[in-house]
Write a protein that holds these residues in place. Structure first.
Motif: not given
Length: 148
Positions: A13, A16-22, A31, A37-38, A47
């Motif tokens: 990952v 620029d692909q980190y996800d803040s939906d947590t 992030e 989801r993995n 994170f």
């Protein structure tokens, strides 16, 4: 037709692909790189956490999950205990271990620069239990980032 079985994969990952939906804790920005989801994750999540200059989180814990932090930049102060009575600081290159169910608070010890750390947690589901009833014991933020 039988179910297809996929072989576990090494996954990359990029930053620029980190996800803040947590789940988030006030004063700290998470992030996610890896979580439930993995499809190949069974035990760990990872994170990046960023704390703005002078910011402080509220008291919280992560349920039955253990947490390991690696300080990438800045100086982080950690407070922990039932009334946040213990404190320690960590800087770049340091590791921090937070046991399961331990109430803690993270503070950026600097008012000049953010602090960033890589975090590994012993679970794939994000557990964040914020404890605003303990705010009276928390170290106040040196800089207020509250939006009107």
């Amino acid at each position: 037709m039988g179910a297809t079985h996929s072989t576990p994969q090494v996954r990359v990952v990029h930053s620029d692909q980190y996800d803040s939906d947590t789940p988030q804790t006030p004063g700290l920005f998470r992030e996610v790189a890896f979580d439930g989801r993995n499809p190949d994750a069974a035990h760990l999540s990872a994170f990046r956490s960023t704390v703005k200059p002078g910011a402080a989180t509220g008291p919280h814990h992560h349920g039955d999950q253990e947490t390991v932090l690696y300080i990438v930049s800045g100086t982080a102060r950690f407070r922990w205990g039932d009334k946040l009575e213990n404190a320690a600081e960590a800087g770049p290159g340091d590791f921090v271990f937070v046991p399961a169910h331990i109430v803690h608070q993270e503070i950026n010890a600097s008012t000049e620069s953010e602090t960033v750390w890589a975090v590994i947690r012993s679970g794939v589901d994000p557990i964040v239990v914020n404890l605003p009833e303990l705010d009276e014991y928390a170290e106040p933020a040196a800089v207020d980032y509250t939006h009107p």
